[in-house]
Design a protein around this motif. Sequence first.
Motif, PDB file in Angstrom:
ATOM      1  N   PRO A   1     -31.764  29.983  -5.099  1.00  0.00           N
ATOM      2  CA  PRO A   1     -33.216  29.953  -4.867  1.00  0.00           C
ATOM      3  C   PRO A   1     -33.641  28.993  -3.766  1.00  0.00           C
ATOM      4  N   VAL A   2     -32.974  27.843  -3.646  1.00  0.00           N
ATOM      5  CA  VAL A   2     -33.363  26.893  -2.602  1.00  0.00           C
ATOM      6  C   VAL A   2     -33.108  27.490  -1.220  1.00  0.00           C
ATOM      7  N   LEU A   3     -31.931  28.107  -1.038  1.00  0.00           N
ATOM      8  CA  LEU A   3     -31.624  28.733   0.243  1.00  0.00           C
ATOM      9  C   LEU A   3     -32.568  29.895   0.536  1.00  0.00           C
ATOM     10  N   VAL A   4     -32.895  30.657  -0.498  1.00  0.00           N
ATOM     11  CA  VAL A   4     -33.794  31.797  -0.306  1.00  0.00           C
ATOM     12  C   VAL A   4     -35.163  31.330   0.177  1.00  0.00           C
ATOM     13  N   TRP A   5     -35.720  30.315  -0.492  1.00  0.00           N
ATOM     14  CA  TRP A   5     -37.034  29.813  -0.083  1.00  0.00           C
ATOM     15  C   TRP A   5     -36.972  29.154   1.297  1.00  0.00           C
ATOM     16  N   THR A   6     -35.879  28.471   1.602  1.00  0.00           N
ATOM     17  CA  THR A   6     -35.733  27.861   2.923  1.00  0.00           C
ATOM     18  C   THR A   6     -35.699  28.928   4.009  1.00  0.00           C
ATOM     19  N   GLY A   7     -34.898  29.970   3.785  1.00  0.00           N
ATOM     20  CA  GLY A   7     -34.825  31.051   4.755  1.00  0.00           C
ATOM     21  C   GLY A   7     -36.141  31.777   4.908  1.00  0.00           C
ATOM     22  N   PHE A   8     -36.829  32.003   3.785  1.00  0.00           N
ATOM     23  CA  PHE A   8     -38.114  32.693   3.837  1.00  0.00           C
ATOM     24  C   PHE A   8     -39.157  31.855   4.584  1.00  0.00           C
ATOM     25  N   THR A   9     -39.137  30.550   4.377  1.00  0.00           N
ATOM     26  CA  THR A   9     -40.059  29.665   5.096  1.00  0.00           C
ATOM     27  C   THR A   9     -39.821  29.741   6.600  1.00  0.00           C
ATOM     28  N   ALA A  10     -38.555  29.785   7.000  1.00  0.00           N
ATOM     29  CA  ALA A  10     -38.228  29.916   8.421  1.00  0.00           C
ATOM     30  C   ALA A  10     -38.747  31.246   8.972  1.00  0.00           C
ATOM     31  N   MET A  11     -38.643  32.314   8.168  1.00  0.00           N
ATOM     32  CA  MET A  11     -39.157  33.613   8.589  1.00  0.00           C
ATOM     33  C   MET A  11     -40.675  33.556   8.772  1.00  0.00           C
ATOM     34  N   CYS A  12     -41.361  32.888   7.865  1.00  0.00           N
ATOM     35  CA  CYS A  12     -42.819  32.761   7.958  1.00  0.00           C
ATOM     36  C   CYS A  12     -43.228  31.985   9.209  1.00  0.00           C
ATOM     37  N   LEU A  13     -42.447  30.961   9.565  1.00  0.00           N
ATOM     38  CA  LEU A  13     -42.731  30.197  10.778  1.00  0.00           C
ATOM     39  C   LEU A  13     -42.605  31.090  12.014  1.00  0.00           C
ATOM     40  N   GLY A  14     -41.565  31.909  12.057  1.00  0.00           N
ATOM     41  CA  GLY A  14     -41.392  32.824  13.183  1.00  0.00           C
ATOM     42  C   GLY A  14     -42.521  33.825  13.277  1.00  0.00           C
ATOM     43  N   MET A  15     -42.932  34.366  12.138  1.00  0.00           N
ATOM     44  CA  MET A  15     -44.051  35.309  12.123  1.00  0.00           C
ATOM     45  C   MET A  15     -45.335  34.648  12.603  1.00  0.00           C
ATOM     46  N   PHE A  16     -45.599  33.425  12.148  1.00  0.00           N
ATOM     47  CA  PHE A  16     -46.793  32.693  12.558  1.00  0.00           C
ATOM     48  C   PHE A  16     -46.831  32.509  14.069  1.00  0.00           C
ATOM     49  N   MET A  17     -45.696  32.164  14.659  1.00  0.00           N
ATOM     50  CA  MET A  17     -45.627  31.959  16.107  1.00  0.00           C
ATOM     51  C   MET A  17     -45.949  33.254  16.848  1.00  0.00           C
ATOM     52  N   ALA A  18     -45.414  34.391  16.351  1.00  0.00           N
ATOM     53  CA  ALA A  18     -45.642  35.671  17.030  1.00  0.00           C
ATOM     54  C   ALA A  18     -47.110  36.063  17.004  1.00  0.00           C
ATOM     55  N   ILE A  19     -47.773  35.853  15.865  1.00  0.00           N
ATOM     56  CA  ILE A  19     -49.191  36.205  15.766  1.00  0.00           C
ATOM     57  C   ILE A  19     -50.039  35.234  16.566  1.00  0.00           C
ATOM     58  N   LEU A  20     -49.706  33.950  16.481  1.00  0.00           N
ATOM     59  CA  LEU A  20     -50.455  32.932  17.214  1.00  0.00           C
ATOM     60  C   LEU A  20     -50.392  33.174  18.715  1.00  0.00           C
ATOM     61  N   ASP A  21     -49.251  33.649  19.183  1.00  0.00           N
ATOM     62  CA  ASP A  21     -49.054  33.826  20.617  1.00  0.00           C
ATOM     63  C   ASP A  21     -50.085  34.762  21.229  1.00  0.00           C
ATOM     64  N   VAL A  22     -50.438  35.822  20.504  1.00  0.00           N
ATOM     65  CA  VAL A  22     -51.413  36.781  21.023  1.00  0.00           C
ATOM     66  C   VAL A  22     -52.755  36.101  21.259  1.00  0.00           C
ATOM     67  N   GLN A  23     -53.186  35.281  20.302  1.00  0.00           N
ATOM     68  CA  GLN A  23     -54.511  34.677  20.380  1.00  0.00           C
ATOM     69  C   GLN A  23     -54.580  33.547  21.399  1.00  0.00           C
ATOM     70  N   VAL A  24     -53.563  32.688  21.430  1.00  0.00           N
ATOM     71  CA  VAL A  24     -53.620  31.551  22.374  1.00  0.00           C
ATOM     72  C   VAL A  24     -53.602  32.037  23.818  1.00  0.00           C
ATOM     73  N   VAL A  25     -52.879  33.123  24.070  1.00  0.00           N
ATOM     74  CA  VAL A  25     -52.852  33.666  25.427  1.00  0.00           C
ATOM     75  C   VAL A  25     -54.195  34.304  25.771  1.00  0.00           C
ATOM     76  N   ALA A  26     -54.791  34.993  24.789  1.00  0.00           N
ATOM     77  CA  ALA A  26     -56.073  35.664  25.043  1.00  0.00           C
ATOM     78  C   ALA A  26     -57.153  34.676  25.452  1.00  0.00           C
ATOM     79  N   THR A  27     -57.159  33.506  24.852  1.00  0.00           N
ATOM     80  CA  THR A  27     -58.207  32.532  25.153  1.00  0.00           C
ATOM     81  C   THR A  27     -58.019  31.870  26.517  1.00  0.00           C
ATOM     82  N   SER A  28     -56.840  31.988  27.088  1.00  0.00           N
ATOM     83  CA  SER A  28     -56.553  31.283  28.338  1.00  0.00           C
ATOM     84  C   SER A  28     -56.238  32.229  29.486  1.00  0.00           C
ATOM     85  N   LEU A  29     -56.595  33.499  29.350  1.00  0.00           N
ATOM     86  CA  LEU A  29     -56.323  34.467  30.415  1.00  0.00           C
ATOM     87  C   LEU A  29     -56.950  34.068  31.762  1.00  0.00           C
ATOM     88  N   PRO A  30     -58.203  33.553  31.788  1.00  0.00           N
ATOM     89  CA  PRO A  30     -58.760  33.159  33.094  1.00  0.00           C
ATOM     90  C   PRO A  30     -57.929  32.099  33.807  1.00  0.00           C
TER      91      PRO A  30
END
Length: 514
Positions: free
Chosen positions: A14-43
Motif C-alpha cells: 500500500p505504501v508503494l501504491v500510494w507513493t506511485g499514485f501521488t507521483a502520477m497525480c503530480l504529472g497530471m497536474f503539471m500537464a493541465i497546469l501547462d495549458v493555462q499558464v501558457v494561455a495567460t502569457s501568450l502576448p
Amino acid sequence: MPTSSETRPFVSGPVLVWTGFTAMCLGMFMAILDVQVVATSLPTIQSALEISPDQMSWIQTAYLIAEVVAIPLTGFLTRFLTMRWLFVSSLTLFVIASAGCAASSSLGSLVLWRVLQGFSGGTLIPSVFSAVFILFPKERQALATTIAGVLAVLAPTVGPVVGGWMTETYSWHWLFLINVLPGILAALVAGRSLPRQGIEVSELRHLDGVSLVLMAISLAALELALKEAPKSGWTSPYPAALLGVFGVCGMGFVWRCTHRARPLVDLDNFRDRNFLAGSILSFILGIGLFGSVYLMPVFLAFVRGHNAFEIGMTMLITGIAQLLTAPIAVAMEKRLDARLLSAAGFTLFAIGIGMSAFQDPRSDYDAMFWPQVVRGVAIMFCLLPPTRLALGTLPVDKVPDASGLFNLMRNLGGAIGIALIDTIIYSRAEPLGRTLLERLQAGDTDVAAFIGVPLEAMAEHKDGLDETTMALLEPLLRAAATVQAINEAWMVVAMLTACALLCLPLAQRVGPAE
C-alpha cells in the motif's frame, strides 16, 4: 467489480501504491497546469519570438489537438506499455518537450515541441483516473479519486496566478522549465513505486492503423472547426468543410471500432448504462468547468483591465472553496448513492454559474466571490460521483479504455462550450450595443446606470446626445455590450449544466464507496 488480490495482479504494497499514485497525480497536474499558464502569457511569447497575431493561437491549438488525439489512445497504450511504463515514458517525453519549448527560437520549433508536449500530456490524465480503479480496493477509491479530482480542477484555477507571476518575475521560458525538475522526480518515483509488468509487444500486431488515422483526422478537424467557427461563422466554407471531415472520418472510425475483434478503442463501453450516463455528465461538466474558467478571465481582462496575476488572485476563491469541500465530498461519497450526489452537485454548479449572469461593467472581486464559492463547493460533487458511476462498476481490463473515453468527453465538452461562448460573444455584442444605444438615446436611466453614465449627464441631454458626448460614451457602450453578451453566455452555460439532471434516470444505482 473484483477487488481481491487474486483478481488484481497489479496491486503491490500500500505504501508503494500510494507513493506511485501521488507521483502520477503530480504529472497530471503539471500537464493541465501547462495549458493555462501558457494561455495567460501568450502576448509575452508573441513579442519575444516576433510571432504575427494571426499565427499566435497555434501555440495552444497544436497542444490541444495532440492532447485530444492522445486521450482515447490511453487504453491501447496501457495494454502495450503497461500502466507503469506508459506513465514514465509519457512524463519523460513531456519533460523533454517542455525543455524544447523553452529553447525554441521560432514559432515552427515551438509548435513542434507543443505537439509532443500535448500528446504526452494527454495520456497522463486518463492514466491517473484508470489507476484509481486498478490500483485501489473499493474502500480507497473515493479518496484516490478526490486527490486526482482536486488536482485536475485546481490546475486551471491557479494557472493564471502561476503564469502571471512567472512571466512578470522571470521570463516566459520558465513557463516550460518549471515542468522539468518535478517531472523528472515524478517519473523516477513512479518508475520505482508503480506495480511492475512486462511490456506486451504482441499488442502492436493488433494496432489498427486505419482507425488511428481516422480518429486523429476527425478529432483534429473538430478542434480546428471549433477554433475557427465562432469568428468566421459556422456555415462559412472553412469551418463547414472541417465539420464535414470530422463527420465522415468520425463515422468511419466508429464503424471500424464496432466491427473489429480487437478495436483501437473499445466503444462497447457505451453499452453500459452507467458508463454512458457518467460520460454524458463528464461532457456537461466540461462545458461548465472550462466555460467558467474561460469566461472569468475574459471579463476581468477585457472589461476590468486586470493582468494575469490579478485575474489569478480573483479566481483562487474557487480553488479554496473546492479544497475545503473535498473532505466533505469524500465522506459523502462513502455513504450516498452516486446519482443523488451527482444531482445535487450539478444543480448547485448550475446555480453558481447562473449567479454570474447578472454582472455589470463595474463587477469585480466582491461580485464574483459568492458565485465562485458556490461553484467551488459543487465541483467535487460533479466529478467524484460521475467518475464512480462511469468507471466504478466496469471490469478492470475495461477501465483504461473507458477512462480515456470518459476524459475525452470532458475535454470535448470544454472545447464545444468555449466555442459556444465565443459564438455568443462575437455574435451578440454588436446587436446588444445597438439596443443599449437606442435606449440610452431615449433617456432610459436604468440603461444609463448599467453603462455607468452619471444621471446628471443624462439630465443635461434631455433632447438627445450630441456627437461629442457619443464619442466619449463609446468605450462605455462597448464595454457594457460585451458584459451583456458575457452574461448571456453565463446563462446559456448554466442551462446546459442543469441539463445533466436529465441523464441521471438512465443510470442504475451505484452503492456507497465503502
